[in-house]
Design a protein around this motif. Structure first.
Motif, PDB file in Angstrom:
ATOM      1  N   PHE A  92      18.804   2.694 -11.310  1.00 43.32           N
ATOM      2  CA  PHE A  92      18.979   3.870 -10.510  1.00 43.32           C
ATOM      3  C   PHE A  92      18.898   3.644  -9.000  1.00 43.32           C
ATOM      4  N   LEU A  93      19.914   4.446  -8.192  1.00 40.58           N
ATOM      5  CA  LEU A  93      20.125   4.290  -6.963  1.00 40.58           C
ATOM      6  C   LEU A  93      19.615   5.187  -5.977  1.00 40.58           C
ATOM      7  N   SER A  94      19.001   4.977  -4.862  1.00 41.83           N
ATOM      8  CA  SER A  94      18.642   5.711  -3.998  1.00 41.83           C
ATOM      9  C   SER A  94      18.950   5.231  -2.449  1.00 41.83           C
ATOM     10  N   LEU A  95      18.818   6.161  -1.589  1.00 39.13           N
ATOM     11  CA  LEU A  95      18.853   5.845  -0.095  1.00 39.13           C
ATOM     12  C   LEU A  95      17.873   4.933   0.390  1.00 39.13           C
ATOM     13  N   SER A  96      18.289   3.830   1.235  1.00 41.16           N
ATOM     14  CA  SER A  96      17.369   2.943   1.599  1.00 41.16           C
ATOM     15  C   SER A  96      16.952   3.770   3.073  1.00 41.16           C
ATOM     16  N   SER A  97      15.890   3.404   3.890  1.00 39.94           N
ATOM     17  CA  SER A  97      15.843   4.078   5.193  1.00 39.94           C
ATOM     18  C   SER A  97      16.964   4.041   6.070  1.00 39.94           C
ATOM     19  N   GLY A  98      17.956   2.841   5.939  1.00 36.77           N
ATOM     20  CA  GLY A  98      19.109   2.838   6.788  1.00 36.77           C
ATOM     21  C   GLY A  98      20.135   3.977   6.464  1.00 36.77           C
ATOM     22  N   GLY A  99      20.030   4.025   5.157  1.00 32.94           N
ATOM     23  CA  GLY A  99      20.661   5.270   4.598  1.00 32.94           C
ATOM     24  C   GLY A  99      20.358   6.655   5.045  1.00 32.94           C
ATOM     25  N   GLN A 100      19.227   6.501   5.003  1.00 31.81           N
ATOM     26  CA  GLN A 100      18.531   7.949   5.507  1.00 31.81           C
ATOM     27  C   GLN A 100      18.735   8.163   6.797  1.00 31.81           C
ATOM     28  N   ASP A 101      18.758   7.090   7.676  1.00 31.91           N
ATOM     29  CA  ASP A 101      18.906   7.292   9.097  1.00 31.91           C
ATOM     30  C   ASP A 101      20.386   7.723   9.529  1.00 31.91           C
ATOM     31  N   LEU A 102      21.152   7.473   8.456  1.00 31.55           N
ATOM     32  CA  LEU A 102      22.838   7.844   8.773  1.00 31.55           C
ATOM     33  C   LEU A 102      23.047   9.369   8.357  1.00 31.55           C
ATOM     34  N   ILE A 103      22.338   9.576   7.598  1.00 33.43           N
ATOM     35  CA  ILE A 103      22.492  11.199   6.851  1.00 33.43           C
ATOM     36  C   ILE A 103      22.994  12.074   8.233  1.00 33.43           C
ATOM     37  N   PRO A 104      21.932  12.421   9.255  1.00 32.83           N
ATOM     38  CA  PRO A 104      22.063  13.307  10.347  1.00 32.83           C
ATOM     39  C   PRO A 104      23.225  13.098  11.102  1.00 32.83           C
ATOM     40  N   LYS A 105      23.662  11.695  11.283  1.00 30.29           N
ATOM     41  CA  LYS A 105      24.949  11.377  12.015  1.00 30.29           C
ATOM     42  C   LYS A 105      26.222  11.811  11.194  1.00 30.29           C
ATOM     43  N   ILE A 106      26.291  11.543   9.873  1.00 35.05           N
ATOM     44  CA  ILE A 106      27.189  11.940   9.046  1.00 35.05           C
ATOM     45  C   ILE A 106      27.432  13.450   8.888  1.00 35.05           C
ATOM     46  N   ALA A 108      26.443  15.494  10.983  1.00 38.00           N
ATOM     47  CA  ALA A 108      27.119  16.066  12.526  1.00 38.00           C
ATOM     48  C   ALA A 108      28.674  15.797  12.598  1.00 38.00           C
ATOM     49  N   ILE A 109      29.217  14.670  12.249  1.00 41.88           N
ATOM     50  CA  ILE A 109      30.513  14.363  12.352  1.00 41.88           C
ATOM     51  C   ILE A 109      31.309  15.250  11.385  1.00 41.88           C
ATOM     52  N   LYS A 110      30.775  15.365  10.210  1.00 41.31           N
ATOM     53  CA  LYS A 110      31.636  16.131   9.380  1.00 41.31           C
ATOM     54  C   LYS A 110      31.487  17.793   9.583  1.00 41.31           C
ATOM     55  N   THR A 111      30.484  18.159  10.009  1.00 40.74           N
ATOM     56  CA  THR A 111      30.252  19.577  10.576  1.00 40.74           C
ATOM     57  C   THR A 111      31.363  19.889  11.845  1.00 40.74           C
ATOM     58  N   LEU A 117      38.617  22.023  11.956  1.00 44.13           N
ATOM     59  CA  LEU A 117      39.605  22.604  10.997  1.00 44.13           C
ATOM     60  C   LEU A 117      39.702  23.991  10.750  1.00 44.13           C
ATOM     61  N   LEU A 118      38.490  24.639  11.127  1.00 51.18           N
ATOM     62  CA  LEU A 118      38.548  26.199  11.216  1.00 51.18           C
ATOM     63  C   LEU A 118      39.119  26.718  12.186  1.00 51.18           C
ATOM     64  N   GLU A 119      39.186  26.081  13.393  1.00 54.52           N
ATOM     65  CA  GLU A 119      39.848  26.450  14.545  1.00 54.52           C
ATOM     66  C   GLU A 119      41.473  26.539  14.235  1.00 54.52           C
ATOM     67  N   GLU A 120      41.863  25.874  13.258  1.00 53.46           N
ATOM     68  CA  GLU A 120      43.147  25.935  13.075  1.00 53.46           C
ATOM     69  C   GLU A 120      43.676  27.327  12.678  1.00 53.46           C
ATOM     70  N   GLY A 121      42.616  28.313  12.178  1.00 55.95           N
ATOM     71  CA  GLY A 121      43.028  29.635  11.899  1.00 55.95           C
ATOM     72  C   GLY A 121      43.568  29.568  10.416  1.00 55.95           C
ATOM     73  N   ILE A 122      43.130  28.732   9.664  1.00 54.10           N
ATOM     74  CA  ILE A 122      43.827  28.857   8.310  1.00 54.10           C
ATOM     75  C   ILE A 122      42.814  29.507   7.434  1.00 54.10           C
ATOM     76  N   ASP A 123      43.294  30.071   6.300  1.00 55.17           N
ATOM     77  CA  ASP A 123      42.416  31.088   5.510  1.00 55.17           C
ATOM     78  C   ASP A 123      42.105  30.041   4.597  1.00 55.17           C
ATOM     79  N   PHE A 124      40.819  29.236   4.728  1.00 60.33           N
ATOM     80  CA  PHE A 124      40.656  28.286   3.560  1.00 60.33           C
ATOM     81  C   PHE A 124      40.036  28.823   2.277  1.00 60.33           C
ATOM     82  N   LYS A 125      39.483  30.069   2.363  1.00 52.72           N
ATOM     83  CA  LYS A 125      39.390  30.793   1.030  1.00 52.72           C
ATOM     84  C   LYS A 125      40.440  31.301   0.328  1.00 52.72           C
TER      85      LYS A 125
END
Length: 152
Positions: A92-106, A108-111, A117-125
């Motif tokens: 079984f696999l789970s996040l370590s505390s180090g992995g959990q600490d990265l989640i908000p940073k990941i 933020a970067i992806k958001t 990408l949305l600012e490109e004006g492409i109709d993604f839907k």
């Protein structure tokens, strides 16, 4: 429609995928993880402890077993692997505390990147509809449904 159109579609699709992956790789580099590694961490964050098989059934980045990908995250101390007491062949696999600490940073970067990408004006839907038709009936449709990324 000609064979040329199908060929062009494949190359356009691959080009977009390469551009997106290159940019995400660049943005995630300060965290010392790849885009694929970030997907694993986010899936574990969303779904909790998973077997390797169940994790593999949720990942879009890996078509086959994600064993090597998981091994790299274990070596980095971001994922914990525990052997099942009931069945020693299962882990079984789970996040370590180090992995959990990265989640908000990941996230933020992806958001931030998704907003760019949305600012490109492409109709993604609208753009998503032909891709959904292409994916329908494959394991990727099931993966996207399991991750609540498929609307009917």
């Amino acid at each position: 429609m000609s064979v040329y159109e199908a060929t062009r579609f494949r190359y356009l699709f691959k080009s977009v995928e390469n551009i997106v992956n290159k940019e995400l790789t660049h943005l995630l580099a300060p965290l010392c993880i790849t885009s694929n590694q970030s997907e694993v961490l986010l899936v574990l964050q969303e779904f909790g402890t998973l077997s390797l098989k169940k994790l593999g059934n949720l990942l879009i980045c890996e078509g086959k077993s994600p064993s090597r990908l998981i091994s790299s995250l274990i070596k980095k101390g971001l994922v914990i692997k525990e052997i099942s007491e009931k069945d020693r062949r299962t882990s079984f696999l789970s996040l370590s505390s180090g992995g959990q600490d990265l989640i908000p940073k990941i996230l933020a970067i992806k958001t931030h990147y998704d907003r760019q990408l949305l600012e490109e004006g492409i109709d993604f839907k609208a753009l998503s509809q032909p891709f959904k038709a292409f994916i329908k009936g494959t394991s990727y449709e099931e993966k996207l449904k399991a991750r609540f990324m498929w609307d009917e």
